[in-house]
Design a protein around this motif. Structure first.
Motif, PDB file in Angstrom:
ATOM      1  N   GLU A 126      -5.701 -14.248   4.135  1.00 40.97           N
ATOM      2  CA  GLU A 126      -6.389 -13.212   4.906  1.00 40.97           C
ATOM      3  C   GLU A 126      -5.639 -11.889   4.824  1.00 40.97           C
ATOM      4  O   GLU A 126      -6.243 -10.840   4.605  1.00 40.97           O
ATOM      5  N   LYS A 127      -4.330 -11.934   5.014  1.00 36.07           N
ATOM      6  CA  LYS A 127      -3.520 -10.711   4.958  1.00 36.07           C
ATOM      7  C   LYS A 127      -3.669 -10.029   3.606  1.00 36.07           C
ATOM      8  O   LYS A 127      -3.810  -8.807   3.527  1.00 36.07           O
ATOM      9  N   HIS A 128      -3.656 -10.832   2.538  1.00 37.82           N
ATOM     10  CA  HIS A 128      -3.831 -10.293   1.189  1.00 37.82           C
ATOM     11  C   HIS A 128      -5.175  -9.562   1.071  1.00 37.82           C
ATOM     12  O   HIS A 128      -5.242  -8.430   0.588  1.00 37.82           O
ATOM     13  N   HIS A 129      -6.244 -10.204   1.523  1.00 38.31           N
ATOM     14  CA  HIS A 129      -7.563  -9.590   1.399  1.00 38.31           C
ATOM     15  C   HIS A 129      -7.729  -8.381   2.325  1.00 38.31           C
ATOM     16  O   HIS A 129      -8.373  -7.404   1.951  1.00 38.31           O
ATOM     17  N   PHE A 130      -7.154  -8.424   3.515  1.00 37.97           N
ATOM     18  CA  PHE A 130      -7.220  -7.269   4.393  1.00 37.97           C
ATOM     19  C   PHE A 130      -6.475  -6.092   3.794  1.00 37.97           C
ATOM     20  O   PHE A 130      -6.919  -4.947   3.893  1.00 37.97           O
ATOM     21  N   SER A 131      -5.338  -6.354   3.127  1.00 40.31           N
ATOM     22  CA  SER A 131      -4.611  -5.249   2.488  1.00 40.31           C
ATOM     23  C   SER A 131      -5.402  -4.690   1.311  1.00 40.31           C
ATOM     24  O   SER A 131      -5.368  -3.480   1.057  1.00 40.31           O
ATOM     25  N   LEU A 132      -6.135  -5.553   0.592  1.00 37.12           N
ATOM     26  CA  LEU A 132      -7.009  -5.052  -0.479  1.00 37.12           C
ATOM     27  C   LEU A 132      -8.079  -4.129   0.086  1.00 37.12           C
ATOM     28  O   LEU A 132      -8.364  -3.070  -0.480  1.00 37.12           O
ATOM     29  N   CYS A 133      -8.683  -4.531   1.203  1.00 35.76           N
ATOM     30  CA  CYS A 133      -9.707  -3.696   1.845  1.00 35.76           C
ATOM     31  C   CYS A 133      -9.109  -2.368   2.291  1.00 35.76           C
ATOM     32  O   CYS A 133      -9.713  -1.317   2.107  1.00 35.76           O
ATOM     33  N   GLU A 134      -7.912  -2.440   2.879  1.00 32.40           N
ATOM     34  CA  GLU A 134      -7.247  -1.221   3.345  1.00 32.40           C
ATOM     35  C   GLU A 134      -7.004  -0.265   2.182  1.00 32.40           C
ATOM     36  O   GLU A 134      -7.280   0.926   2.271  1.00 32.40           O
ATOM     37  N   LYS A 135      -6.500  -0.795   1.061  1.00 33.11           N
ATOM     38  CA  LYS A 135      -6.269   0.038  -0.130  1.00 33.11           C
ATOM     39  C   LYS A 135      -7.581   0.621  -0.630  1.00 33.11           C
ATOM     40  O   LYS A 135      -7.665   1.797  -0.963  1.00 33.11           O
ATOM     41  N   TYR A 136      -8.608  -0.224  -0.688  1.00 31.81           N
ATOM     42  CA  TYR A 136      -9.916   0.211  -1.172  1.00 31.81           C
ATOM     43  C   TYR A 136     -10.462   1.349  -0.311  1.00 31.81           C
ATOM     44  O   TYR A 136     -10.898   2.369  -0.829  1.00 31.81           O
ATOM     45  N   TYR A 137     -10.408   1.178   1.002  1.00 34.82           N
ATOM     46  CA  TYR A 137     -10.957   2.204   1.886  1.00 34.82           C
ATOM     47  C   TYR A 137     -10.095   3.455   1.914  1.00 34.82           C
ATOM     48  O   TYR A 137     -10.606   4.554   2.085  1.00 34.82           O
TER      49      TYR A 137
END
Length: 149
Positions: A126-137
């Motif tokens: 989850e942390k990995h995917h949330f950080s991907l979303c954060e980078k994307y946004y």
């Protein structure tokens, strides 16, 4: 990107909950016999390890790939929350000594993780995917700022 990531996490939680609902009651008697033996409590970040070794991100199994259709984001966040609460109910009454000896077969991990490690891996994922979303946004926001000036 964000919706697909959340949907992937939702599918992962749903499959883990379904498996656990059936598997944990069957595994408790065997785990109880071993409850006084040591067990690991943290797993390694297999996703980061895979990326370092293979030089590419780990591909999701087909059962964890989100559908192509658009999904209401509010519904998705609500469902992810429900799945999390249902998993909490399944594991809430287990002692750590028993949970530490309930093993899952996980072909992606180098060894079969126990329940504690599996939940830890869910958190890492989850942390990995949330950080991907954060980078994307953040990229989207910085691009908007570039074009608005």
């Amino acid at each position: 990107m964000g919706g697909e990531t959340y949907y992937h996490l939702y599918l992962m939680m749903r499959w883990f909950r379904r498996l656990s609902k059936i598997y944990i009651p069957l595994a408790i008697p065997f785990a109880t016999l071993r409850k006084n033996k040591p067990y690991p409590v943290h797993s390694t970040n297999i996703y980061k390890q895979y990326q370092l070794e293979k030089k590419k991100p780990m591909k999701a199994p087909f059962i964890l790939v989100p559908p192509k259709d658009q999904v209401d984001f509010g519904w998705l966040v609500n469902e992810l929350d429900k799945e999390t609460k249902q998993i909490e109910k399944i594991v809430l009454k287990l002692s750590d000594d028993v949970a530490g000896h309930i093993r899952y077969i996980d072909p992606l991990a180098s060894n079969p993780p126990n329940l504690i490690e599996s939940i830890h891996l869910l958190g890492i994922h989850e942390k990995h995917h949330f950080s991907l979303c954060e980078k994307y946004y953040n990229v989207i926001d910085s691009n908007k700022n570039k074009y608005n000036h």
